[in-house]
Design a protein around this motif. Structure first.
Motif, PDB file in Angstrom:
ATOM      1  N   LEU A   7       0.827  -1.211   0.000  1.00  0.00           N
ATOM      2  CA  LEU A   7       0.000   0.000   0.000  1.00  0.00           C
ATOM      3  C   LEU A   7       0.862   1.263   0.000  1.00  0.00           C
ATOM      4  N   LEU A   8       1.938   1.259   0.768  1.00  0.00           N
ATOM      5  CA  LEU A   8       2.841   2.414   0.788  1.00  0.00           C
ATOM      6  C   LEU A   8       3.510   2.617  -0.569  1.00  0.00           C
ATOM      7  N   VAL A   9       3.932   1.532  -1.190  1.00  0.00           N
ATOM      8  CA  VAL A   9       4.557   1.622  -2.510  1.00  0.00           C
ATOM      9  C   VAL A   9       3.552   2.117  -3.541  1.00  0.00           C
ATOM     10  N   THR A  10       2.330   1.627  -3.488  1.00  0.00           N
ATOM     11  CA  THR A  10       1.293   2.077  -4.421  1.00  0.00           C
ATOM     12  C   THR A  10       0.984   3.554  -4.220  1.00  0.00           C
ATOM     13  N   ALA A  11       0.936   3.996  -2.973  1.00  0.00           N
ATOM     14  CA  ALA A  11       0.683   5.415  -2.694  1.00  0.00           C
ATOM     15  C   ALA A  11       1.816   6.284  -3.236  1.00  0.00           C
ATOM     16  N   LEU A  12       3.045   5.862  -3.020  1.00  0.00           N
ATOM     17  CA  LEU A  12       4.190   6.617  -3.532  1.00  0.00           C
ATOM     18  C   LEU A  12       4.198   6.608  -5.061  1.00  0.00           C
ATOM     19  N   ALA A  13       3.873   5.459  -5.663  1.00  0.00           N
ATOM     20  CA  ALA A  13       3.806   5.372  -7.122  1.00  0.00           C
ATOM     21  C   ALA A  13       2.698   6.267  -7.674  1.00  0.00           C
ATOM     22  N   ALA A  14       1.585   6.359  -6.970  1.00  0.00           N
ATOM     23  CA  ALA A  14       0.493   7.242  -7.394  1.00  0.00           C
ATOM     24  C   ALA A  14       0.930   8.700  -7.336  1.00  0.00           C
ATOM     25  N   MET A  15       1.691   9.065  -6.305  1.00  0.00           N
ATOM     26  CA  MET A  15       2.213  10.434  -6.205  1.00  0.00           C
ATOM     27  C   MET A  15       3.142  10.742  -7.379  1.00  0.00           C
ATOM     28  N   VAL A  16       4.031   9.812  -7.682  1.00  0.00           N
ATOM     29  CA  VAL A  16       4.971  10.007  -8.792  1.00  0.00           C
ATOM     30  C   VAL A  16       4.217  10.103 -10.116  1.00  0.00           C
ATOM     31  N   THR A  17       3.255   9.221 -10.312  1.00  0.00           N
ATOM     32  CA  THR A  17       2.494   9.201 -11.553  1.00  0.00           C
ATOM     33  C   THR A  17       1.664  10.476 -11.710  1.00  0.00           C
ATOM     34  N   ALA A  18       1.039  10.926 -10.642  1.00  0.00           N
ATOM     35  CA  ALA A  18       0.260  12.164 -10.702  1.00  0.00           C
ATOM     36  C   ALA A  18       1.164  13.365 -10.986  1.00  0.00           C
ATOM     37  N   TYR A  19       2.393  13.325 -10.483  1.00  0.00           N
ATOM     38  CA  TYR A  19       3.347  14.405 -10.758  1.00  0.00           C
ATOM     39  C   TYR A  19       3.729  14.424 -12.241  1.00  0.00           C
ATOM     40  N   THR A 100       0.928   1.245 -13.157  1.00  0.00           N
ATOM     41  CA  THR A 100       1.334  -0.163 -13.172  1.00  0.00           C
ATOM     42  C   THR A 100       2.838  -0.295 -13.352  1.00  0.00           C
ATOM     43  N   ILE A 101       3.395   0.475 -14.259  1.00  0.00           N
ATOM     44  CA  ILE A 101       4.837   0.406 -14.517  1.00  0.00           C
ATOM     45  C   ILE A 101       5.628   0.910 -13.309  1.00  0.00           C
ATOM     46  N   VAL A 102       5.247   2.086 -12.801  1.00  0.00           N
ATOM     47  CA  VAL A 102       5.985   2.681 -11.673  1.00  0.00           C
ATOM     48  C   VAL A 102       5.874   1.817 -10.417  1.00  0.00           C
ATOM     49  N   SER A 103       4.667   1.333 -10.107  1.00  0.00           N
ATOM     50  CA  SER A 103       4.525   0.514  -8.902  1.00  0.00           C
ATOM     51  C   SER A 103       5.216  -0.842  -9.075  1.00  0.00           C
ATOM     52  N   GLY A 104       5.242  -1.373 -10.288  1.00  0.00           N
ATOM     53  CA  GLY A 104       5.975  -2.615 -10.525  1.00  0.00           C
ATOM     54  C   GLY A 104       7.466  -2.454 -10.276  1.00  0.00           C
ATOM     55  N   ILE A 105       8.021  -1.355 -10.762  1.00  0.00           N
ATOM     56  CA  ILE A 105       9.445  -1.071 -10.522  1.00  0.00           C
ATOM     57  C   ILE A 105       9.705  -0.883  -9.034  1.00  0.00           C
ATOM     58  N   MET A 106       8.847  -0.101  -8.379  1.00  0.00           N
ATOM     59  CA  MET A 106       9.046   0.160  -6.942  1.00  0.00           C
ATOM     60  C   MET A 106       8.848  -1.106  -6.114  1.00  0.00           C
ATOM     61  N   ASN A 107       7.869  -1.949  -6.471  1.00  0.00           N
ATOM     62  CA  ASN A 107       7.661  -3.198  -5.735  1.00  0.00           C
ATOM     63  C   ASN A 107       8.834  -4.147  -5.915  1.00  0.00           C
ATOM     64  N   SER A 108       9.428  -4.162  -7.103  1.00  0.00           N
ATOM     65  CA  SER A 108      10.590  -5.037  -7.296  1.00  0.00           C
ATOM     66  C   SER A 108      11.778  -4.531  -6.495  1.00  0.00           C
ATOM     67  N   ILE A 109      11.936  -3.223  -6.390  1.00  0.00           N
ATOM     68  CA  ILE A 109      13.016  -2.662  -5.570  1.00  0.00           C
ATOM     69  C   ILE A 109      12.758  -2.936  -4.092  1.00  0.00           C
ATOM     70  N   ALA A 110      11.514  -2.704  -3.648  1.00  0.00           N
ATOM     71  CA  ALA A 110      11.174  -2.938  -2.235  1.00  0.00           C
ATOM     72  C   ALA A 110      11.240  -4.413  -1.899  1.00  0.00           C
ATOM     73  N   SER A 113      14.987  -5.532  -1.630  1.00  0.00           N
ATOM     74  CA  SER A 113      15.663  -5.058  -0.417  1.00  0.00           C
ATOM     75  C   SER A 113      15.143  -5.758   0.824  1.00  0.00           C
ATOM     76  N   SER A 114      13.849  -6.108   0.845  1.00  0.00           N
ATOM     77  CA  SER A 114      13.309  -6.782   2.025  1.00  0.00           C
ATOM     78  C   SER A 114      13.686  -8.273   2.033  1.00  0.00           C
ATOM     79  N   ASP A 115      14.014  -8.854   0.869  1.00  0.00           N
ATOM     80  CA  ASP A 115      14.436 -10.241   0.815  1.00  0.00           C
ATOM     81  C   ASP A 115      15.823 -10.426   1.428  1.00  0.00           C
ATOM     82  N   ASN A 116      16.620  -9.374   1.436  1.00  0.00           N
ATOM     83  CA  ASN A 116      17.970  -9.465   1.974  1.00  0.00           C
ATOM     84  C   ASN A 116      17.994  -9.397   3.488  1.00  0.00           C
ATOM     85  N   ASP A 117      16.919  -8.987   4.105  1.00  0.00           N
ATOM     86  CA  ASP A 117      16.889  -8.839   5.573  1.00  0.00           C
ATOM     87  C   ASP A 117      16.873 -10.157   6.281  1.00  0.00           C
TER      88      ASP A 117
END
Length: 117
Positions: A7-19, A100-110, A113-117
Motif C-alpha cells: 500500500l505504501l509503494v502504491t501510494a508513492l507510485a500514485a504520487m509520482v504518476t500524478a506528478y 502499473t509500470i511505476v509501482s511494478g518497478i518500486m515493488n521489485s526494488i522494495a 531489499s526486504s528479501d535481503n533482511d
C-alpha cells in the motif's frame, strides 16, 4: 506486513504518476494512501465483476479491454476519493498504465531489499 508495504509503494507510485501526468491531480500523500486503499478494494471487489460481465469483449479484443476496465476503476476511484482528480477517460487510461509500470518497478526494488533482511 507485505500488504502495508504494498500500500505504501502504491501510494508513492500514485504520487509520482500524478506528478508526471498533467491531467491527474493528487492533493498529498495522505490522499495517495487513501487512494491506494480504495484502488485495492475496487480491484478486489468491483474488477472481477466487470471482467465477468465483459468477458466476451475481453476475449474478442485478446485482453486489451482489460485496459478499459482499469481506466474505469481509476475513474471510479476519482469519484470516491476527495483530493484525487482525473480529467477524463484517456488520462485515467494513461494513469493506470504508468501507475502499473511505476509501482511494478518500486515493488521489485522494495521486494529485493526486504528479501535481503
Amino acid at each position: 506486513m507485505k500488504l502495508l508495504l504494498r500500500l505504501l509503494v502504491t501510494a508513492l507510485a500514485a504520487m509520482v504518476t500524478a506528478y508526471l501526468l498533467p491531467g491527474v491531480r493528487l492533493k498529498d500523500f495522505v490522499t495517495a494512501l487513501i487512494l491506494a486503499v480504495v484502488l485495492s478494494l475496487l480491484n478486489l471487489l468491483v474488477k472481477p465483476i466487470l471482467i465477468i460481465f465483459t468477458l466476451p469483449v475481453t476475449i474478442i479484443t485478446l485482453g486489451l479491454f482489460l485496459l478499459v476496465i482499469n481506466a474505469i476503476i481509476i475513474l471510479l476511484a476519482s469519484k470516491l476519493v476527495d483530493g484525487f482528480k482525473v480529467d477524463g477517460f484517456w488520462w485515467a487510461l494513461i494513469f493506470s498504465l504508468v501507475l502499473t509500470i511505476v509501482s511494478g518497478i518500486m515493488n521489485s526494488i522494495a521486494g529485493s531489499s526486504s528479501d535481503n533482511d
